[in-house]
Design an enzyme around this catalytic site. Structure first.
Site, short mmCIF file in Angstrom:
data_model
loop_
_atom_site.label_atom_id
_atom_site.label_comp_id
_atom_site.label_asym_id
_atom_site.label_seq_id
_atom_site.Cartn_x
_atom_site.Cartn_y
_atom_site.Cartn_z
N SER A 9 4.96 8.85 1.27
CA SER A 9 4.32 7.86 0.40
C SER A 9 3.66 6.75 1.20
O SER A 9 2.95 5.91 0.65
CB SER A 9 5.36 7.25 -0.56
OG SER A 9 6.36 6.55 0.16
N GLN A 11 0.81 -1.23 0.00
CA GLN A 11 0.00 0.00 0.00
C GLN A 11 0.84 1.27 0.00
O GLN A 11 0.30 2.36 -0.07
CB GLN A 11 -0.96 -0.01 1.18
CG GLN A 11 -2.03 -1.07 1.06
CD GLN A 11 -2.92 -1.11 2.26
OE1 GLN A 11 -2.50 -0.87 3.39
NE2 GLN A 11 -4.19 -1.43 2.04
N ASN A 12 2.15 1.14 0.08
CA ASN A 12 3.01 2.32 0.01
C ASN A 12 3.02 2.80 -1.44
O ASN A 12 3.25 2.03 -2.36
CB ASN A 12 4.43 1.98 0.49
CG ASN A 12 5.25 3.23 0.72
OD1 ASN A 12 5.42 4.04 -0.18
ND2 ASN A 12 5.76 3.38 1.92
N ALA A 13 2.76 4.07 -1.63
CA ALA A 13 2.63 4.65 -2.98
C ALA A 13 3.96 5.05 -3.60
O ALA A 13 3.98 5.60 -4.71
CB ALA A 13 1.69 5.86 -2.93
#
Length: 162
Positions: free
Chosen positions: A139, A38-40
């Site tokens: 992020s 889920q880290n962008a």
């Protein structure tokens, strides 16, 4: 539990250095920067370098960053932390950021991925480091801003690579 940063991903051609705080649990388990699904990070930096990094295997992601002259590291080389939140970091040992910067002759800008990275990194660099310094929204999924809001700021990094 003591956690340690990865080695810097840089070379003599690095123009932009993106610095996080300290790898989270998912990254440490995978031995990859920004491994939490889920880290962008990979979506955001992929926009900056105009490469879809999300679909690439990790070694190819790093190779694409090197080709784009983007480096990665963290401002904390070790610290105690339960979980992955920056607020939980204790007994932080700062990275020798000035020593790394001295080895990067093409470096033009440093960008900090999140508030802790920015506070720590700016302190390590000092007032006048002679580089463009950019604070980015984290992020991390723990930093609950819409992707588009984060992307608006991250997209500005492409200017530093020209």
């Amino acid at each position: 539990m003591t956690k340690r940063a990865f080695a810097p991903v840089v070379d003599a051609r690095t123009r932009l250095l993106i610095l996080g705080s300290l790898p989270g649990d998912a990254s440490l388990a995978a031995q990859e920067y920004y491994a939490h699904p889920q880290n962008a990070f990979w979506r955001l930096v992929g926009r900056v370098v105009a490469v879809d990094l999300v679909g690439l295997p990790y070694p190819e992601r790093l190779a694409a960053l090197r080709m784009a002259r983007v480096g990665l590291w963290d401002v904390i080389v070790s610290g105690e932390r339960r979980g992955s939140l920056d607020a939980a970091i204790r007994r932080a040992e700062a990275a020798d950021l000035l020593a790394l910067v001295a080895t990067l002759p093409e470096l033009r800008a440093i960008a900090f991925n999140g508030a802790l990275a920015a506070r720590t990194g700016r302190r390590l660099l000092g007032e006048d480091c002679g580089l463009t310094v950019i604070d980015l929204p984290s992020s991390s999924p723990a930093h609950a801003r819409p992707f588009a809001t984060k992307a608006d700021v991250w997209d500005q990094l492409s200017i530093t690579l020209r």
